[in-house]
Motif scaffolding. Structure first.
Motif, PDB file in Angstrom:
ATOM      1  N   LEU A 170     -13.645  -0.564   3.233  1.00  0.00           N
ATOM      2  CA  LEU A 170     -12.223  -0.772   2.990  1.00  0.00           C
ATOM      3  C   LEU A 170     -12.072  -1.919   2.003  1.00  0.00           C
ATOM      4  CD1 LEU A 170      -9.197  -0.312   3.704  1.00  0.00           C
ATOM      5  CD2 LEU A 170      -9.509  -1.995   5.545  1.00  0.00           C
ATOM      6  N   GLY A 171     -11.501  -1.622   0.850  1.00  0.00           N
ATOM      7  CA  GLY A 171     -11.292  -2.647  -0.162  1.00  0.00           C
ATOM      8  C   GLY A 171      -9.877  -3.196  -0.090  1.00  0.00           C
ATOM      9  N   LEU A 172      -9.741  -4.518  -0.147  1.00  0.00           N
ATOM     10  CA  LEU A 172      -8.440  -5.177  -0.170  1.00  0.00           C
ATOM     11  C   LEU A 172      -8.216  -5.743  -1.564  1.00  0.00           C
ATOM     12  CD1 LEU A 172      -8.495  -7.107   3.249  1.00  0.00           C
ATOM     13  CD2 LEU A 172      -7.604  -4.817   2.765  1.00  0.00           C
ATOM     14  N   PHE A 173      -7.281  -5.158  -2.291  1.00  0.00           N
ATOM     15  CA  PHE A 173      -6.980  -5.602  -3.647  1.00  0.00           C
ATOM     16  C   PHE A 173      -5.875  -6.659  -3.583  1.00  0.00           C
ATOM     17  CE2 PHE A 173      -8.916  -1.484  -4.004  1.00  0.00           C
ATOM     18  CZ  PHE A 173      -9.687  -1.539  -5.153  1.00  0.00           C
ATOM     19  N   PRO A 183      -7.461   1.370  -5.833  1.00  0.00           N
ATOM     20  CA  PRO A 183      -6.314   0.833  -5.091  1.00  0.00           C
ATOM     21  C   PRO A 183      -5.253   1.888  -4.781  1.00  0.00           C
ATOM     22  CG  PRO A 183      -6.186   0.209  -7.409  1.00  0.00           C
ATOM     23  CD  PRO A 183      -7.510   0.875  -7.216  1.00  0.00           C
ATOM     24  N   TYR A 184      -4.645   1.712  -3.611  1.00  0.00           N
ATOM     25  CA  TYR A 184      -3.552   2.567  -3.144  1.00  0.00           C
ATOM     26  C   TYR A 184      -2.538   1.648  -2.476  1.00  0.00           C
ATOM     27  CZ  TYR A 184      -1.164   6.423  -0.728  1.00  0.00           C
ATOM     28  OH  TYR A 184      -0.238   7.330  -0.272  1.00  0.00           O
ATOM     29  N   GLU A 185      -1.263   1.887  -2.746  1.00  0.00           N
ATOM     30  CA  GLU A 185      -0.229   0.961  -2.266  1.00  0.00           C
ATOM     31  C   GLU A 185       0.224   1.270  -0.847  1.00  0.00           C
ATOM     32  OE1 GLU A 185       4.427   0.450  -3.109  1.00  0.00           O
ATOM     33  OE2 GLU A 185       3.205  -0.100  -4.856  1.00  0.00           O
ATOM     34  N   LEU A 186       0.327   0.214  -0.046  1.00  0.00           N
ATOM     35  CA  LEU A 186       0.964   0.264   1.265  1.00  0.00           C
ATOM     36  C   LEU A 186       2.220  -0.581   1.194  1.00  0.00           C
ATOM     37  CD1 LEU A 186      -1.778  -0.274   4.023  1.00  0.00           C
ATOM     38  CD2 LEU A 186      -0.437   1.774   3.605  1.00  0.00           C
ATOM     39  N   GLY A 233      -7.931   0.250  -0.634  1.00  0.00           N
ATOM     40  CA  GLY A 233      -8.709   1.406  -1.088  1.00  0.00           C
ATOM     41  C   GLY A 233      -9.853   1.623  -0.116  1.00  0.00           C
ATOM     42  N   GLY A 234     -10.446   2.810  -0.144  1.00  0.00           N
ATOM     43  CA  GLY A 234     -11.536   3.040   0.779  1.00  0.00           C
ATOM     44  C   GLY A 234     -12.311   4.309   0.492  1.00  0.00           C
ATOM     45  N   ASN A 235     -13.561   4.329   0.963  1.00  0.00           N
ATOM     46  CA  ASN A 235     -14.430   5.486   0.829  1.00  0.00           C
ATOM     47  C   ASN A 235     -15.696   5.230   1.651  1.00  0.00           C
ATOM     48  OD1 ASN A 235     -15.319   7.988  -0.044  1.00  0.00           O
ATOM     49  ND2 ASN A 235     -15.138   7.519  -2.220  1.00  0.00           N
ATOM     50  N   LEU A 236     -16.389   6.301   2.007  1.00  0.00           N
ATOM     51  CA  LEU A 236     -17.714   6.143   2.603  1.00  0.00           C
ATOM     52  C   LEU A 236     -18.684   5.668   1.521  1.00  0.00           C
ATOM     53  CD1 LEU A 236     -18.041   9.342   4.843  1.00  0.00           C
ATOM     54  CD2 LEU A 236     -17.834   6.986   5.637  1.00  0.00           C
ATOM     55  N   VAL A 237     -19.627   4.818   1.900  1.00  0.00           N
ATOM     56  CA  VAL A 237     -20.598   4.296   0.945  1.00  0.00           C
ATOM     57  C   VAL A 237     -22.033   4.536   1.423  1.00  0.00           C
ATOM     58  CG1 VAL A 237     -19.063   2.571  -0.081  1.00  0.00           C
ATOM     59  CG2 VAL A 237     -20.372   1.985   1.974  1.00  0.00           C
ATOM     60  N   VAL A 238     -22.194   5.432   2.405  1.00  0.00           N
ATOM     61  CA  VAL A 238     -23.513   5.821   2.918  1.00  0.00           C
ATOM     62  C   VAL A 238     -23.551   7.341   2.959  1.00  0.00           C
ATOM     63  CG1 VAL A 238     -25.079   5.794   4.901  1.00  0.00           C
ATOM     64  CG2 VAL A 238     -23.813   3.722   4.276  1.00  0.00           C
ATOM     65  N   LEU A 273     -11.472  -7.202  -2.991  1.00  0.00           N
ATOM     66  CA  LEU A 273     -11.594  -6.701  -4.358  1.00  0.00           C
ATOM     67  C   LEU A 273     -10.455  -7.207  -5.239  1.00  0.00           C
ATOM     68  CD1 LEU A 273     -12.626  -2.984  -3.622  1.00  0.00           C
ATOM     69  CD2 LEU A 273     -14.098  -4.977  -3.963  1.00  0.00           C
ATOM     70  N   THR A 274      -9.906  -8.356  -4.881  1.00  0.00           N
ATOM     71  CA  THR A 274      -8.802  -8.927  -5.640  1.00  0.00           C
ATOM     72  C   THR A 274      -9.173  -9.071  -7.118  1.00  0.00           C
ATOM     73  OG1 THR A 274      -8.068 -10.159  -3.691  1.00  0.00           O
ATOM     74  CG2 THR A 274      -7.236 -10.891  -5.826  1.00  0.00           C
ATOM     75  N   GLY A 275      -8.295  -8.602  -7.989  1.00  0.00           N
ATOM     76  CA  GLY A 275      -8.499  -8.725  -9.434  1.00  0.00           C
ATOM     77  C   GLY A 275      -9.269  -7.582 -10.057  1.00  0.00           C
TER      78      GLY A 275
END
Length: 290
Positions: free
Chosen positions: A239-242, A62-65, A269-274, A17-19
């Protein structure tokens, strides 16, 4: 022993999910239905409208690690091995370990940026996960989870059990009352000690150990429900990778102390999508249904 990171990190669905500021992912809650009727009755008349499908929207934000470590610069002189590769590996494992906590549990905020499998909500505030009350680990535990997952016409495919190691041990210790044989036979994967298969009669349930999950076997009922094991397909979690993982070594921050600073950063970032994409084994609160 080599430090193992839970394989849950590699089992979920991943999207670049960059950008993007965030992603809104629609999913189906209920589908439309068809109507039947007698031909001579329906002929020449308007047909009864079918129920409209309903949808939910899952938000991936997005959430920072990050990881910040310091090592003495003399490590590069004393070690014949590639010290940078070792530092890079340590920083990467640290971020992956934190990610292995976030995927099941979320970020812990009252209003999360990153949702976990066991607290996933859509933008309307409704739960995306399902729950089943389980008060203790016994010979029926896996059946409760196995049959709670999926719809009325199916037994969920590609599903696996995510649990604390203590609960895996508790399952393996259960014996039949008459023959004293094991009710559940645990078969760890030879190539990956973090995963394996639980044999339950003729049923085989794949599992992944996740230390960040609360152990049902070590929990006591109280004033609040306690979420423990998870069962479902990890591909139902996005799981989204920004942007890519970034790890660099800085020599200036602690130059006087002659130390290198290892800086690791990632935006995830992340969430269930089903809909009901994960079943949460829940120890109900005292005197309640959870």
């Amino acid at each position: 022993l080599e430090t193992t990171v839970s394989s849950i990190v590699d089992q979920v669905q991943v999207q670049d999910l960059t950008g993007m500021g965030s992603l809104l992912e629609p999913y189906v809650i209920t589908e439309s239905d068809a109507k039947g009727g007698k031909v001579t009755t329906n002929a020449g008349s308007a047909r009864t409208a079918s129920a409209d499908p309903t949808f939910g929207v899952s938000k991936i934000a997005p959430y920072e690690l990050n990881v910040t470590n310091y090592v003495d610069r003399n490590i590069s002189r004393l070690s014949p091995a590639n010290y940078y590769a070792k530092i890079y590996g340590m920083a990467m494992r640290a971020m992956r370990r934190e990610l292995a906590k976030l995927i099941p549990n979320g970020d812990g905020q009252s209003t999360p940026d990153m949702y976990g499998m066991k607290n996933a909500k859509n933008v309307a505030g409704s739960d995306i996960f399902a729950s089943v009350n389980i008060s203790a680990i016994d010979e029926n535990t896996l059946d409760e989870l196995f049959y709670a997952y999926g719809g009325d016409e199916e037994i969920g495919g590609n599903a696996r059990l995510f649990l604390n190691k203590a609960d895996l041990k508790a399952l393996g210790k259960i014996r039949g009352t008459a023959d004293k044989n094991r009710v559940y036979k645990v078969h760890p994967d030879t190539g990956n000690p973090n995963t394996g298969m639980i044999e339950d009669g003729g049923n085989f349930v794949p599992y992944t150990i996740v230390s960040a999950l609360t152990a049902l076997s070590g929990s006591t009922q109280g004033s609040s429900a306690i979420q423990t094991m998870l069962y479902g397909s990890p591909m139902n979690y996005l799981l989204g990778l920004f942007g890519p993982y970034s790890i660099r070594v800085d020599e200036s921050v602690k130059a006087v102390e002659r130390m290198y600073t290892i800086l690791g950063d990632a935006m995830v970032g992340g969430n269930l999508v089903v809909h009901k994409g994960m079943v949460v084994a829940t120890l109900p609160k005292t005197g309640g249904a959870g």
